[in-house]
Scaffold this motif. Structure first.
Motif, PDB file in Angstrom:
ATOM      1  N   VAL A 141       6.526 -16.300  -4.041  1.00  0.00           N
ATOM      2  CA  VAL A 141       6.258 -14.959  -3.488  1.00  0.00           C
ATOM      3  C   VAL A 141       5.091 -14.389  -4.301  1.00  0.00           C
ATOM      4  O   VAL A 141       5.233 -14.154  -5.505  1.00  0.00           O
ATOM      5  N   VAL A 142       3.948 -14.207  -3.655  1.00  0.00           N
ATOM      6  CA  VAL A 142       2.702 -13.917  -4.376  1.00  0.00           C
ATOM      7  C   VAL A 142       2.223 -12.481  -4.153  1.00  0.00           C
ATOM      8  O   VAL A 142       2.068 -12.038  -3.013  1.00  0.00           O
ATOM      9  N   ALA A 143       1.980 -11.770  -5.264  1.00  0.00           N
ATOM     10  CA  ALA A 143       1.366 -10.433  -5.203  1.00  0.00           C
ATOM     11  C   ALA A 143      -0.151 -10.603  -5.286  1.00  0.00           C
ATOM     12  O   ALA A 143      -0.648 -11.363  -6.113  1.00  0.00           O
ATOM     13  N   PRO A 144      -0.907  -9.890  -4.426  1.00  0.00           N
ATOM     14  CA  PRO A 144      -2.352 -10.134  -4.302  1.00  0.00           C
ATOM     15  C   PRO A 144      -3.198  -9.457  -5.382  1.00  0.00           C
ATOM     16  O   PRO A 144      -4.029  -8.596  -5.109  1.00  0.00           O
ATOM     17  N   ILE A 145      -2.966  -9.862  -6.626  1.00  0.00           N
ATOM     18  CA  ILE A 145      -3.762  -9.341  -7.751  1.00  0.00           C
ATOM     19  C   ILE A 145      -4.496 -10.523  -8.368  1.00  0.00           C
ATOM     20  O   ILE A 145      -3.880 -11.555  -8.649  1.00  0.00           O
ATOM     21  N   GLY A 146      -5.809 -10.390  -8.540  1.00  0.00           N
ATOM     22  CA  GLY A 146      -6.594 -11.470  -9.124  1.00  0.00           C
ATOM     23  C   GLY A 146      -7.243 -11.023 -10.416  1.00  0.00           C
ATOM     24  O   GLY A 146      -7.202  -9.844 -10.779  1.00  0.00           O
TER      25      GLY A 146
ATOM     26  N   GLY B 262       0.794  -1.239   0.000  1.00  0.00           N
ATOM     27  CA  GLY B 262       0.000   0.000   0.000  1.00  0.00           C
ATOM     28  C   GLY B 262       0.821   1.282   0.000  1.00  0.00           C
ATOM     29  O   GLY B 262       0.623   2.156  -0.856  1.00  0.00           O
ATOM     30  N   PRO B 263       1.779   1.427   0.926  1.00  0.00           N
ATOM     31  CA  PRO B 263       2.579   2.661   0.973  1.00  0.00           C
ATOM     32  C   PRO B 263       3.362   2.899  -0.314  1.00  0.00           C
ATOM     33  O   PRO B 263       3.465   4.023  -0.804  1.00  0.00           O
ATOM     34  N   GLN B 264       3.913   1.816  -0.895  1.00  0.00           N
ATOM     35  CA  GLN B 264       4.685   1.947  -2.143  1.00  0.00           C
ATOM     36  C   GLN B 264       3.773   2.398  -3.287  1.00  0.00           C
ATOM     37  O   GLN B 264       4.162   3.215  -4.120  1.00  0.00           O
ATOM     38  N   ILE B 265       2.534   1.876  -3.326  1.00  0.00           N
ATOM     39  CA  ILE B 265       1.565   2.294  -4.350  1.00  0.00           C
ATOM     40  C   ILE B 265       1.257   3.780  -4.171  1.00  0.00           C
ATOM     41  O   ILE B 265       1.274   4.558  -5.128  1.00  0.00           O
TER      42      ILE B 265
ATOM     43  N   ALA C 278      -9.175   2.482 -13.493  1.00  0.00           N
ATOM     44  CA  ALA C 278      -8.326   1.686 -14.399  1.00  0.00           C
ATOM     45  C   ALA C 278      -6.882   2.183 -14.385  1.00  0.00           C
ATOM     46  O   ALA C 278      -5.928   1.393 -14.394  1.00  0.00           O
ATOM     47  N   GLU C 279      -6.698   3.504 -14.346  1.00  0.00           N
ATOM     48  CA  GLU C 279      -5.351   4.085 -14.361  1.00  0.00           C
ATOM     49  C   GLU C 279      -4.601   3.730 -13.072  1.00  0.00           C
ATOM     50  O   GLU C 279      -3.415   3.367 -13.101  1.00  0.00           O
ATOM     51  N   THR C 280      -5.304   3.823 -11.939  1.00  0.00           N
ATOM     52  CA  THR C 280      -4.687   3.465 -10.652  1.00  0.00           C
ATOM     53  C   THR C 280      -4.332   1.979 -10.632  1.00  0.00           C
ATOM     54  O   THR C 280      -3.297   1.579 -10.115  1.00  0.00           O
ATOM     55  N   MET C 281      -5.205   1.144 -11.227  1.00  0.00           N
ATOM     56  CA  MET C 281      -4.960  -0.303 -11.252  1.00  0.00           C
ATOM     57  C   MET C 281      -3.682  -0.621 -12.018  1.00  0.00           C
ATOM     58  O   MET C 281      -2.921  -1.519 -11.636  1.00  0.00           O
ATOM     59  N   ASP C 282      -3.406   0.138 -13.078  1.00  0.00           N
ATOM     60  CA  ASP C 282      -2.143  -0.053 -13.813  1.00  0.00           C
ATOM     61  C   ASP C 282      -0.950   0.170 -12.890  1.00  0.00           C
ATOM     62  O   ASP C 282       0.027  -0.581 -12.911  1.00  0.00           O
ATOM     63  N   VAL C 283      -1.054   1.222 -12.069  1.00  0.00           N
ATOM     64  CA  VAL C 283       0.034   1.540 -11.118  1.00  0.00           C
ATOM     65  C   VAL C 283       0.137   0.435 -10.062  1.00  0.00           C
ATOM     66  O   VAL C 283       1.238  -0.013  -9.718  1.00  0.00           O
ATOM     67  N   VAL C 284      -1.025  -0.024  -9.567  1.00  0.00           N
ATOM     68  CA  VAL C 284      -1.038  -1.105  -8.566  1.00  0.00           C
ATOM     69  C   VAL C 284      -0.326  -2.341  -9.119  1.00  0.00           C
ATOM     70  O   VAL C 284       0.524  -2.942  -8.446  1.00  0.00           O
ATOM     71  N   GLU C 285      -0.643  -2.700 -10.364  1.00  0.00           N
ATOM     72  CA  GLU C 285       0.002  -3.881 -10.963  1.00  0.00           C
ATOM     73  C   GLU C 285       1.501  -3.687 -11.136  1.00  0.00           C
ATOM     74  O   GLU C 285       2.294  -4.593 -10.888  1.00  0.00           O
ATOM     75  N   MET C 286       1.887  -2.479 -11.568  1.00  0.00           N
ATOM     76  CA  MET C 286       3.318  -2.198 -11.738  1.00  0.00           C
ATOM     77  C   MET C 286       4.057  -2.315 -10.415  1.00  0.00           C
ATOM     78  O   MET C 286       5.136  -2.908 -10.339  1.00  0.00           O
ATOM     79  N   VAL C 287       3.454  -1.758  -9.364  1.00  0.00           N
ATOM     80  CA  VAL C 287       4.137  -1.728  -8.058  1.00  0.00           C
ATOM     81  C   VAL C 287       4.118  -3.104  -7.399  1.00  0.00           C
ATOM     82  O   VAL C 287       5.161  -3.629  -7.006  1.00  0.00           O
ATOM     83  N   LEU C 288       2.920  -3.711  -7.286  1.00  0.00           N
ATOM     84  CA  LEU C 288       2.821  -4.991  -6.582  1.00  0.00           C
ATOM     85  C   LEU C 288       3.461  -6.128  -7.371  1.00  0.00           C
ATOM     86  O   LEU C 288       4.276  -6.888  -6.850  1.00  0.00           O
TER      87      LEU C 288
END
Length: 296
Positions: free
Chosen positions: A181-186, A69-72, A94-104
């Motif tokens: 090591v799993v990133a929580p994106i589904g 979260g903090p890194q996002i 959608a734009e924030t989700m792109d950032v979430v995927e890049m970071v996580l």
């Protein structure tokens, strides 16, 4: 220079105390939710990586699920995009989700993989998209009724909950002596990506793997009672009672619910531990005292 007798005795005591735990957990999986200070402080990061590698070396199978979260938040800020939260959940267009995927899925995931590998492990990074690991469904937030307005359902975008987990890819890696090591994106039925709370993913992962333990690292000492004392050795009935009495509330509630669900679904025990303590995972696993709240 050798150890003096007392120091040697202390080391021997620690090793012999750990032995029955190692024997009991060999071949079993342990799911660890990694986040908070343990993920940002360099000394704690190194300690965490060594703990995970040691577990794998003695025959226990760690599976790491991480947040970020903090890194996002920091990257969104650098991009000039404001973070908006509803009941602690990030509103994710959608734009924030792109950032979430890049970071996580990118920065944070590969940083943890690299960290474990540098300490002698063999880690492999995944998101829920890999091997169809995490199926998500959209999370609908309900704002409770107030005097000013009726209750309403709010769309917070690409935020999801776990629909199902197919752990075949995780099992394959574990059997190949890798540390997943799993990133929580589904991924949803609609084909869109969803950001899921890492505690929830860790809890569900532990259930699906039939894990020995679920360990949630936090920035608190664990679950505290009304007088501020650390509560541990709790049964599921104890926890239900503490929730009903309002002792467990606020930010600790979702963590406890996730731990409770895992234990009720067959995970042997769940631990909410203080990630600010160096080597917290090892101390919790291999000593009689531990460093947090144990629910069984």
């Amino acid at each position: 220079m050798g150890l003096n007798a007392q120091a040697a005795g202390n080391v021997a005591h620690v090793l012999t105390e750990a032995l029955p735990y190692i024997q009991r957990f060999v071949g079993r999986s342990v799911v660890i939710k990694y986040g908070g200070n343990a993920m940002t402080d360099s000394r704690l990061k190194a300690g965490f990586a060594r703990d995970v590698v040691l577990m794998k070396t003695v025959g226990i199978n760690p599976v790491v699920v991480h947040g970020g979260g903090p890194q996002i938040g920091r990257l969104l800020e650098r991009l000039g995009k404001e973070s908006e939260f509803v009941q602690g959940m990030r509103v994710t267009d959608a734009e924030t989700m792109d950032v979430v995927e890049m970071v996580l899925g990118g920065l944070v995931n590969k940083d943890i993989v690299n960290l474990i590998n540098r300490h002698g492990g063999q880690a492999v990074g995944l998101t829920g998209k890999d091997g169809d690991l995490i199926r998500a469904r959209k999370l609908h937030m309900t704002l409770p009724e107030t005097d000013e307005r009726p209750s309403e359902i709010i769309d917070i975008g690409h935020v999801g909950e776990v629909e199902s987990i197919d752990a075949s890819v995780v099992n394959m890696l574990v059997q190949g002596d890798f540390i997943p090591v799993v990133a929580p994106i589904g991924v949803g039925e609609d084909g869109f990506s969803y950001n899921i709370n890492a505690d929830l993913v860790a809890g569900k992962m532990a259930e699906v793997l039939g894990s020995e333990k679920l360990i949630l690292l936090t920035n608190t000492r664990g679950l505290l009672g009304a007088d501020g004392e650390l509560l541990t050795g709790l049964t599921t009935a104890d926890v239900d009672r503490l929730i009903a009495d309002g002792i467990i509330h606020g930010g600790m509630l979702p963590k406890i619910r996730c731990a409770l669900d895992a234990v009720k679904s067959g995970v042997r025990s769940a631990h909410i531990i203080d990630g600010r303590v160096e080597h917290a995972v090892l101390v919790e696993l291999f000593t009689d005292e531990g460093v947090g709240t144990l629910i069984r």
